[in-house]
Motif scaffolding. Structure first.
Motif, PDB file in Angstrom:
ATOM      1  N   GLY A   1       0.755  -1.254   0.035  1.00 26.08           N
ATOM      2  CA  GLY A   1      -0.071   0.010  -0.015  1.00 26.08           C
ATOM      3  C   GLY A   1       1.033   1.382   0.026  1.00 26.08           C
ATOM      4  O   GLY A   1       0.344   2.458  -0.181  1.00 26.08           O
ATOM      5  N   GLN A   2       2.245   1.063   0.068  1.00 26.03           N
ATOM      6  CA  GLN A   2       3.020   2.270   0.112  1.00 26.03           C
ATOM      7  C   GLN A   2       3.181   3.108  -1.339  1.00 26.03           C
ATOM      8  O   GLN A   2       3.276   2.313  -2.325  1.00 26.03           O
ATOM      9  N   ILE A   3       3.039   4.279  -1.323  1.00 27.47           N
ATOM     10  CA  ILE A   3       3.244   4.877  -2.554  1.00 27.47           C
ATOM     11  C   ILE A   3       4.562   5.366  -2.624  1.00 27.47           C
ATOM     12  O   ILE A   3       4.974   6.177  -1.892  1.00 27.47           O
ATOM     13  N   ARG A   4       5.145   5.081  -3.822  1.00 26.79           N
ATOM     14  CA  ARG A   4       6.627   5.591  -4.188  1.00 26.79           C
ATOM     15  C   ARG A   4       6.842   7.080  -3.789  1.00 26.79           C
ATOM     16  O   ARG A   4       6.042   7.872  -4.238  1.00 26.79           O
ATOM     17  N   ALA A   5       8.230   7.550  -3.290  1.00 26.97           N
ATOM     18  CA  ALA A   5       8.375   8.663  -2.963  1.00 26.97           C
ATOM     19  C   ALA A   5       9.031   9.584  -4.220  1.00 26.97           C
ATOM     20  O   ALA A   5       8.494  10.103  -4.938  1.00 26.97           O
ATOM     21  N   TYR A   6      10.266   9.172  -4.513  1.00 26.15           N
ATOM     22  CA  TYR A   6      10.886   9.766  -5.398  1.00 26.15           C
ATOM     23  C   TYR A   6      12.105   8.728  -5.887  1.00 26.15           C
ATOM     24  O   TYR A   6      12.319   7.998  -5.172  1.00 26.15           O
ATOM     25  N   GLU A   7      12.836   9.015  -7.213  1.00 23.73           N
ATOM     26  CA  GLU A   7      13.589   8.019  -7.737  1.00 23.73           C
ATOM     27  C   GLU A   7      14.814   7.646  -6.774  1.00 23.73           C
ATOM     28  O   GLU A   7      15.396   6.681  -6.879  1.00 23.73           O
ATOM     29  N   TRP A   8      15.318   8.583  -6.159  1.00 20.70           N
ATOM     30  CA  TRP A   8      16.468   8.383  -5.399  1.00 20.70           C
ATOM     31  C   TRP A   8      16.098   7.375  -4.177  1.00 20.70           C
ATOM     32  O   TRP A   8      17.106   7.102  -3.366  1.00 20.70           O
ATOM     33  N   ASN A   9      15.061   7.458  -3.909  1.00 21.16           N
ATOM     34  CA  ASN A   9      14.666   6.515  -2.575  1.00 21.16           C
ATOM     35  C   ASN A   9      13.021   6.239  -2.560  1.00 21.16           C
ATOM     36  O   ASN A   9      12.260   7.073  -1.948  1.00 21.16           O
ATOM     37  N   PHE A  10      12.843   5.428  -3.288  1.00 23.05           N
ATOM     38  CA  PHE A  10      11.294   4.847  -3.276  1.00 23.05           C
ATOM     39  C   PHE A  10      10.609   4.637  -1.973  1.00 23.05           C
ATOM     40  O   PHE A  10       9.567   4.928  -1.881  1.00 23.05           O
ATOM     41  N   SER A  11      11.393   4.198  -0.962  1.00 24.49           N
ATOM     42  CA  SER A  11      10.608   3.686   0.152  1.00 24.49           C
ATOM     43  C   SER A  11      10.673   5.026   1.229  1.00 24.49           C
ATOM     44  O   SER A  11      10.255   4.686   2.390  1.00 24.49           O
ATOM     45  N   ASP A  12      11.215   6.078   0.887  1.00 25.63           N
ATOM     46  CA  ASP A  12      10.737   7.290   1.646  1.00 25.63           C
ATOM     47  C   ASP A  12       9.506   7.468   1.789  1.00 25.63           C
ATOM     48  O   ASP A  12       8.430   6.969   1.112  1.00 25.63           O
ATOM     49  N   VAL A  13       8.999   8.478   2.834  1.00 25.82           N
ATOM     50  CA  VAL A  13       7.606   8.823   2.922  1.00 25.82           C
ATOM     51  C   VAL A  13       7.350  10.326   2.573  1.00 25.82           C
ATOM     52  O   VAL A  13       8.165  11.169   3.085  1.00 25.82           O
ATOM     53  N   ASN A  14       6.392  10.374   1.681  1.00 25.00           N
ATOM     54  CA  ASN A  14       5.938  11.967   1.526  1.00 25.00           C
ATOM     55  C   ASN A  14       4.646  12.229   1.949  1.00 25.00           C
ATOM     56  O   ASN A  14       3.759  11.315   2.504  1.00 25.00           O
TER      57      ASN A  14
END
Length: 239
Positions: A68-81
């Protein structure tokens, strides 16, 4: 390819080109996905139909993680926005409703179902103490802090973030608004409206309550909410 899909001179779908442009803009400016939704969708998408396709891309199976996590940005998909997708969805729905006299209920349902998964991810992964106060990564416009909020706190402990918790309160209200709109046409969504209303009340209470077990994030003297650092021994520091 859908015959009604707009294409560029090179034969690529227009929405794909715009999505790529949005991501390029984000990379150049260092923008997070949440901020990108605020500025890129209104400025780059030319029609409501294109706006809907753009937003749905963020919840596609190949973009949203299985948990269910939505990807953040290219250099860290697992970060949280910041979770602003529900806000964007209801805004687009209402824009079309004002323009044409009828909103796209199918779009709203599709977004709601996918965002329910994302909301659950937030509750399960970003509320480690199960107290309705949330942690996370880059969750505010002021990203500079004492700690790198995308990584663990040095020496252990948990940083309960006021901005992350506020984003979740907004998420609840957006999901509540979507559920209420859908329930006007499908009463099976009434229970979901109650669910998100309840979540909002729990979050608002968690930020403000003061008990022997919980120290409020509110500073009465300064009239401001502050993050709370909870150390491994259970001691709390709000500053």
């Amino acid at each position: 390819m859908n015959e009604n899909m707009a294409v560029t001179a090179h034969g690529r779908p227009l929405e794909t080109m715009i999505f790529s442009l949005c991501q390029m803009l984000g990379n150049i400016l260092g923008l997070q996905l949440g901020i990108l939704l605020f500025i890129a969708l209104p400025s780059l998408c030319l029609t409501t139909s294109l706006q809907k396709k753009q937003l749905l891309l963020f919840t596609k199976e190949w973009y949203m993680a299985a948990n269910g996590q939505i990807r953040a940005y290219e250099w860290n998909f697992s970060d949280v926005n910041p979770p602003v997708q529900a806000w964007a969805a209801i805004q687009i729905y209402q824009m079309e409703q004002r323009k044409t006299g009828k909103g796209d209920l199918s779009f709203l349902k599709r977004m709601f179902n996918k965002l329910a998964l994302n909301f659950t991810w937030w509750v399960n992964r970003e509320d480690s103490l199960n107290n309705n106060v949330f942690e996370g990564g880059f969750l505010g416009l002021d990203n500079i802090g004492v700690f790198d909020r995308s990584n663990d706190i040095p020496g252990g402990g948990v940083l309960e973030q006021v901005d992350g918790t506020s984003w979740m309160a907004l998420y609840c209200l957006n999901m509540l608004e979507i559920a209420l709109e859908i329930s006007l046409h499908d009463d099976t969504f009434e229970d979901m409206a109650l669910k998100y209303f309840g979540h909002f009340v729990f979050i608002a209470e968690a930020l403000n309550k003061i008990t022997e077990e919980s120290m409020s994030s509110w500073d009465e003297k300064e009239g401001f909410f502050y993050d709370t650092l909870i150390l491994p021994d259970g001691k709390k520091n709000t500053n």
